[in-house]
Design an enzyme around this catalytic site. Structure first.
Site, PDB file in Angstrom:
ATOM      1  N   GLU A  68     -19.657 -68.112  26.421  1.00  0.00           N
ATOM      2  CA  GLU A  68     -18.714 -67.476  25.503  1.00  0.00           C
ATOM      3  C   GLU A  68     -18.331 -68.386  24.342  1.00  0.00           C
ATOM      4  O   GLU A  68     -18.246 -67.936  23.194  1.00  0.00           O
ATOM      5  CB  GLU A  68     -17.461 -67.021  26.263  1.00  0.00           C
ATOM      6  CG  GLU A  68     -17.639 -65.733  27.042  1.00  0.00           C
ATOM      7  CD  GLU A  68     -18.414 -65.903  28.338  1.00  0.00           C
ATOM      8  OE1 GLU A  68     -18.867 -64.898  28.912  1.00  0.00           O
ATOM      9  OE2 GLU A  68     -18.585 -67.081  28.768  1.00  0.00           O
ATOM     10  N   HIS A  88     -10.232 -61.608  37.196  1.00  0.00           N
ATOM     11  CA  HIS A  88     -10.868 -60.619  36.333  1.00  0.00           C
ATOM     12  C   HIS A  88      -9.966 -59.422  36.043  1.00  0.00           C
ATOM     13  O   HIS A  88     -10.454 -58.348  35.711  1.00  0.00           O
ATOM     14  CB  HIS A  88     -12.165 -60.111  36.978  1.00  0.00           C
ATOM     15  CG  HIS A  88     -13.196 -61.162  37.191  1.00  0.00           C
ATOM     16  ND1 HIS A  88     -13.126 -62.069  38.220  1.00  0.00           N
ATOM     17  CD2 HIS A  88     -14.316 -61.475  36.491  1.00  0.00           C
ATOM     18  CE1 HIS A  88     -14.171 -62.882  38.155  1.00  0.00           C
ATOM     19  NE2 HIS A  88     -14.902 -62.543  37.116  1.00  0.00           N
TER      20      HIS A  88
END
Length: 354
Positions: A84, A153
């Site tokens: 990322e 998450h």
């Protein structure tokens, strides 16, 4: 075994009004609305491109980019490594160089790996360059709790990113929001954090012919009143707008009329729309999936207290939020860690002292 086919009699008259309504409204899922928005903007502006994990050959982890790689090819739909910080940095650099990247995070939980690029590189450069260097980039992907993916998450990043000046933060609820706001975000010259919801991708909503036009956009920074009411104002964003509307239907049977406001944009926040509603209903309940401390609801409470609507309140503002714990994995605990319709109903009655 015979199969009977029943045909509509040809002599029955068709209703032109019904035909017109059916032509005017079509059901479109949030996933397809996002796909339409990206497709139209890729076609409209050759500077636009999409990059992220599995966005190209796999059609996206959630199939949001389905068909785009086959249509636009490797140069504009780019699969990246699982890094990322790396691909977010590439996207920010591309925006500084004059392109208009759409940077997809497979989930915004992974954006923490790239938060230096989002905050320090994207959000602050326009200001630090005295307005000489815009960074027209969209960071998009699913935000907040999904189902059964536990603490690492399941976070809502609305308050995290809305805290930072230089970013615009958008949180759509339905298909109309998704398409109109994403197109506006792609065209915006500022970095936009576009917070989708994984559980909403497959949900169909009616979209008018106007909303499906290639010219359709929704201005960033403007909320929408989804339901009119005069007893209490419910303010929410993303998936929980639907919960508010469901709660409003139940409460209406008991004679309580809720005004439901879909924020659409977290930053800049449409405080005027909330104030106008509170001045009418004299009561306010905020609903969000994020944690309570320093959350979106807390900011709304502060704005109302500091502004002209405070004197119109007949009761303290009530917040309905996620529970102040890391998300549990067990389903029953997960369900009870997020706002439910019954929680909204309870809070409305508490606010109205019923």
């Amino acid at each position: 075994m015979k199969i009977l086919t029943i045909k509509e009699p040809e002599h029955l008259p068709r209703c032109p009004v019904v035909d017109a309504v059916l032509r005017f409204f079509t059901k479109v899922t949030v996933r397809d609305a996002l796909n339409q928005a990206m497709d139209e903007e890729l076609e409209r502006d050759e500077r636009v491109f999409l990059l992220g994990e599995e966005v190209a050959q796999y059609d996206g982890a959630y199939k949001v980019s389905r068909g785009l790689w086959k249509k636009y090819g490797d140069k504009r739909i780019i699969d990246t490594p699982i890094s990322e910080m790396g691909f977010a940095g590439i996207a920010v650099g591309a925006a500084m160089a004059g392109l208009r990247p759409i940077c997809e995070f497979m989930t915004f939980n992974f954006s923490m790996q790239a938060i230096d690029q989002v905050i320090n590189s994207a959000a602050k450069t326009y200001y630090m360059s005295a307005g000489l260097q815009p960074v027209p980039i969209v960071f998009r992907g699913p935000n907040g709790a999904s189902a059964g993916v536990a603490a690492q998450h399941s976070q809502c990043f609305a308050a995290w990113y809305a805290h930072c000046p230089g970013l615009k933060v958008v949180s759509p609820w339905n298909s109309e929001d998704a398409k109109g706001l994403l197109k506006a975000a792609i065209r915006d010259n500022n970095p936009v954090v576009f917070l989708e919801n994984e559980l909403m991708y497959g949900v169909p909503f009616e979209m008018s012919e106007e909303c499906q036009s290639k010219d359709f956009t929704i201005p960033i920074g403007k909320a929408k009143v989804e339901r009119q009411g005069n007893h209490v104002t419910l303010v929410s964003h993303s998936r929980f707008v639907g919960h508010c509307l469901d709660a409003a239907v139940v409460l209406a049977k008991e004679g309580i009329e809720c005004e439901v406001i879909n924020m659409r944009t977290i930053r800049p926040m449409d405080v005027e729309a909330i104030e106008a509603s509170v001045m009418k209903t004299n009561h306010l309940v905020t609903v969000e999936g994020g944690w309570p401390q320093f959350g979106v609801g807390a900011e709304i409470c502060a704005r109302i207290m500091e502004g002209p609507a405070f004197n119109y309140l007949d009761a303290p503002v009530t917040r309905v939020t996620g529970v102040d714990i890391p998300m549990p994995y067990a389903k029953i605990l997960e369900d009870n860690s997020l706002p439910q319709i019954k929680d909204i109903i309870f809070s409305v009655k508490k606010t109205l002292n019923i």
